[in-house]
Write a protein that holds these residues in place. Sequence first.
Motif, PDB file in Angstrom:
ATOM      1  N   ARG A  18      -5.652  -0.048  10.985  1.00 37.25           N
ATOM      2  CA  ARG A  18      -6.446   0.364   9.586  1.00 37.25           C
ATOM      3  C   ARG A  18      -6.181  -0.818   8.707  1.00 37.25           C
ATOM      4  O   ARG A  18      -7.175  -1.096   7.870  1.00 37.25           O
ATOM      5  N   CYS A  19      -4.779  -0.928   8.583  1.00 37.39           N
ATOM      6  CA  CYS A  19      -4.685  -2.081   7.432  1.00 37.39           C
ATOM      7  C   CYS A  19      -5.164  -3.381   7.825  1.00 37.39           C
ATOM      8  O   CYS A  19      -5.868  -3.932   6.638  1.00 37.39           O
ATOM      9  N   VAL A  54     -14.566  -5.710  -2.184  1.00 42.12           N
ATOM     10  CA  VAL A  54     -14.068  -4.504  -1.476  1.00 42.12           C
ATOM     11  C   VAL A  54     -13.585  -3.465  -2.507  1.00 42.12           C
ATOM     12  O   VAL A  54     -12.717  -3.923  -3.287  1.00 42.12           O
ATOM     13  N   CYS A  55     -14.135  -2.167  -2.120  1.00 40.70           N
ATOM     14  CA  CYS A  55     -13.530  -1.214  -3.033  1.00 40.70           C
ATOM     15  C   CYS A  55     -13.176   0.156  -1.915  1.00 40.70           C
ATOM     16  O   CYS A  55     -14.143   0.558  -1.293  1.00 40.70           O
ATOM     17  N   ALA A  56     -11.828   0.383  -1.610  1.00 36.43           N
ATOM     18  CA  ALA A  56     -11.703   1.380  -0.617  1.00 36.43           C
ATOM     19  C   ALA A  56     -10.228   1.928  -0.831  1.00 36.43           C
ATOM     20  O   ALA A  56      -9.752   1.370  -1.815  1.00 36.43           O
ATOM     21  N   THR A  57     -10.045   3.147  -0.102  1.00 34.10           N
ATOM     22  CA  THR A  57      -8.756   3.536  -0.401  1.00 34.10           C
ATOM     23  C   THR A  57      -8.341   4.092   0.761  1.00 34.10           C
ATOM     24  O   THR A  57      -8.869   4.437   2.112  1.00 34.10           O
ATOM     25  N   LEU A  58      -6.841   3.571   1.078  1.00 38.39           N
ATOM     26  CA  LEU A  58      -5.785   3.684   2.298  1.00 38.39           C
ATOM     27  C   LEU A  58      -4.879   4.101   1.717  1.00 38.39           C
ATOM     28  O   LEU A  58      -4.334   3.406   0.869  1.00 38.39           O
ATOM     29  N   SER A  59      -4.311   5.308   2.342  1.00 35.74           N
ATOM     30  CA  SER A  59      -2.892   5.596   2.204  1.00 35.74           C
ATOM     31  C   SER A  59      -2.621   6.005   0.390  1.00 35.74           C
ATOM     32  O   SER A  59      -1.709   5.509   0.021  1.00 35.74           O
ATOM     33  N   ARG A  60      -3.550   6.786   0.010  1.00 33.16           N
ATOM     34  CA  ARG A  60      -3.338   7.254  -1.197  1.00 33.16           C
ATOM     35  C   ARG A  60      -3.652   6.023  -2.269  1.00 33.16           C
ATOM     36  O   ARG A  60      -3.400   6.072  -3.560  1.00 33.16           O
ATOM     37  N   THR A  61      -4.050   4.870  -1.845  1.00 40.37           N
ATOM     38  CA  THR A  61      -3.900   3.811  -2.518  1.00 40.37           C
ATOM     39  C   THR A  61      -5.498   3.118  -2.794  1.00 40.37           C
ATOM     40  O   THR A  61      -6.128   2.908  -1.596  1.00 40.37           O
ATOM     41  N   LEU A  91       0.707  -1.283   0.107  1.00 43.53           N
ATOM     42  CA  LEU A  91      -0.067   0.074  -0.030  1.00 43.53           C
ATOM     43  C   LEU A  91       1.038   1.166   0.146  1.00 43.53           C
ATOM     44  O   LEU A  91       0.680   1.989  -0.679  1.00 43.53           O
ATOM     45  N   ALA A  92       1.685   1.145   0.933  1.00 38.15           N
ATOM     46  CA  ALA A  92       2.766   2.281   0.950  1.00 38.15           C
ATOM     47  C   ALA A  92       3.683   2.779  -0.377  1.00 38.15           C
ATOM     48  O   ALA A  92       3.847   3.680  -0.883  1.00 38.15           O
TER      49      ALA A  92
END
Length: 463
Positions: free
Chosen positions: A296-297, A309-316, A282-283
């Motif tokens: 969160r991860c 699932v469709c989600a956004t985490l850490s600009r990804t 993700l990073a």
Amino acid sequence: MFGTETDLSDRLFQDFDFSHGAVAAVSGGSDSTALLHLLKHHLDRTLPAARLLAVTIDHDLRPSSAAEAQAVARLCAEHGIAHRTLVWSGRKPSTGLPAAAREARYRLLAEAAEGEGIRTAVTGHTADDQAETVLMRQVREEEARDEDPRDGRGLAGMAPATLYDWRVWIARPLLATRRAALREMLKRRGIGWTEDPTNADRRFERPRLRISLAGRDGEARFKEAIAKAGQAAAERENLGQRAAALIGAFASQPAPGLIRLDRDFASGEDSEAAVYAFRILLATVGGVSFLVDEARCRALFEHLRSGMVCATLSRTVVDARRTGIFLHREARNLPAVPAADQALWDGRRRITLSDRPSGLVIAPAGPGAAKRFTPEGDVPASLLRKALAAEPALWRGGERLDLAGGDAAPAATAIVPAVSPFTRFLPSFDLRPAAAVAALIGAPPLPPSPFRGHDPGGAWAKA
């Protein structure tokens, strides 16, 4: 503890490869002065042709710093050691000064090493410094645990070596040696050292802790911290090895900027390693310099286990479908900046330019970037377009240029991926997962390890 100087130097440096020489960071304090003398003794005995360069970083923070650098220069001249003083010039930050000074120090050391064709710099961090580091991080872990749970990776302390900027190794051969033993060696040889007054300045966290460790229970706290560091380091390396294996087995890159994970990635038994690998990926895809928050991860990972699932985490963007789990950079906040050689664009791509560009801008390639790519297998065309649109391209006057060497673009322009969380600092604890991700995304391989017999860019990438 050690019968002779040879006994001490052999123990300290036996695991390091200095065949290409070494740059020694020497402030004039006891630790770095001892490091310099021991390293000189070791190289004279084992690698007399190897180049040794002592570098003093003058942080320009105290009136006496220039005189202290001159004293180191005289000491080096007396012993036939090449020396250079590098000054951290410019304005200094009003907050976060120790961290900024550390960054400047590593940058200047790396520049000195590269200028001499040397790939390893060494510092005089000791076991005492290691214990202080672990205790400081432990306090932060405990303070943050309720609101922001951490994974404890920092309790491993300083790594035996850290790759700086993916190009120069910063090695710490004294991490298992007490400061008292080094000072005793210097006294036997009649070698003096300077005392940095900031080491006793209670305005800073480390000096306060150092003073407290000199108290009644200091030795017990030291031993506990060192034991904790050893255990945490072993656990961190083991977790990294398992995460690297999962990346190698389940991750692929259908197109630049698009990572595909097999559905089995989220359903395996080793969820701890899978979450760690997921955080690194993700990073990397998001272009951030720190790993995604573990809690969160892990929560998102549990949703992946249960279905689509469709989600956004850490600009990804994480888009989990029947055909796989896809990761790509979200479309927001993508930079458009003047082209500069060796710039790190969006934290994800290193730019190399053949000459001084005029009017060139690095900006997202945009929707038209996907025209040259044909989706393969079960890769959704919509995800391919989104991923490629977020990739960088050279622009001039609103026109996207051809990076393959067209007339409008510099012929030797290159844009290469970067392993974002490890681009600036890669501790040797994390070599295996970093090498696995580098191989996955086509980043440059890791430079040869400073340790004898290790090849992180080769065999470790396939772990």
